[in-house]
Design a protein around this motif. Structure first.
Motif, PDB file in Angstrom:
ATOM      1  N   LYS A  14      -3.731   9.586 -22.001  1.00  0.00           N
ATOM      2  CA  LYS A  14      -3.517   8.317 -22.700  1.00  0.00           C
ATOM      3  C   LYS A  14      -3.649   8.503 -24.209  1.00  0.00           C
ATOM      4  CE  LYS A  14      -5.305   3.708 -23.414  1.00  0.00           C
ATOM      5  NZ  LYS A  14      -6.439   2.820 -23.293  1.00  0.00           N
ATOM      6  N   GLU A  32      -0.682   7.973 -26.924  1.00  0.00           N
ATOM      7  CA  GLU A  32      -0.816   6.978 -27.990  1.00  0.00           C
ATOM      8  C   GLU A  32      -0.519   7.597 -29.358  1.00  0.00           C
ATOM      9  OE1 GLU A  32      -1.307   3.771 -27.876  1.00  0.00           O
ATOM     10  OE2 GLU A  32      -1.823   3.529 -25.770  1.00  0.00           O
ATOM     11  N   GLN A  89      -9.285   2.473 -32.090  1.00  0.00           N
ATOM     12  CA  GLN A  89      -9.249   1.214 -31.341  1.00  0.00           C
ATOM     13  C   GLN A  89      -8.606   1.384 -29.976  1.00  0.00           C
ATOM     14  OE1 GLN A  89      -7.242  -1.378 -34.091  1.00  0.00           O
ATOM     15  NE2 GLN A  89      -9.133  -1.900 -35.168  1.00  0.00           N
ATOM     16  N   ARG A  90      -7.563   2.197 -29.898  1.00  0.00           N
ATOM     17  CA  ARG A  90      -6.807   2.350 -28.649  1.00  0.00           C
ATOM     18  C   ARG A  90      -7.488   3.278 -27.644  1.00  0.00           C
ATOM     19  NH1 ARG A  90      -0.423   2.586 -30.240  1.00  0.00           N
ATOM     20  NH2 ARG A  90      -0.407   0.697 -31.468  1.00  0.00           N
ATOM     21  N   THR A  91      -8.353   4.165 -28.111  1.00  0.00           N
ATOM     22  CA  THR A  91      -8.942   5.129 -27.190  1.00  0.00           C
ATOM     23  C   THR A  91     -10.416   4.854 -26.905  1.00  0.00           C
ATOM     24  OG1 THR A  91      -9.435   6.682 -28.998  1.00  0.00           O
ATOM     25  CG2 THR A  91      -7.336   6.974 -27.826  1.00  0.00           C
TER      26      THR A  91
END
Length: 90
Positions: free
Chosen positions: A42, A46, A86-88
């Motif tokens: 992931k 990203e 923020q995404r991970t």
């Protein structure tokens, strides 16, 4: 001083290569999972979707023990470091 470079390869969720550097660049203050760890696919996906094949601004703040630039990176006006953090999040 930030340098504009073209991203040619994304290694994992916090490391990538450009057309102008011998050593990879690592995102400063980002601790994405390494290959083989949970969440690594992931994180890599990203980062790849944000920067692969694009021109980025790289502001090197340090060098690590592997000779990589540790840097704050932007695509346009967007901070890649902040977005990846923020995404991970786990």
């Amino acid at each position: 001083m930030a340098r504009k470079e073209h991203v040619t390869r994304v290694i994992d969720g916090d490391t990538f290569c450009t057309d102008k550097r011998k050593n990879p660049v690592r995102l400063a203050n980002v601790d994405a999972p390494e290959k083989g760890q949970w969440g690594s696919i992931k994180a890599t996906t990203e980062l790849r979707s944000m920067i692969y094949g694009k021109d980025v601004l790289i502001d090197t703040v340090a060098r690590d023990t592997y000779g990589r630039s540790v840097a704050n990176v932007k695509v346009g006006r967007k901070s890649v470091n902040k977005a990846i953090r923020q995404r991970t999040k786990k």
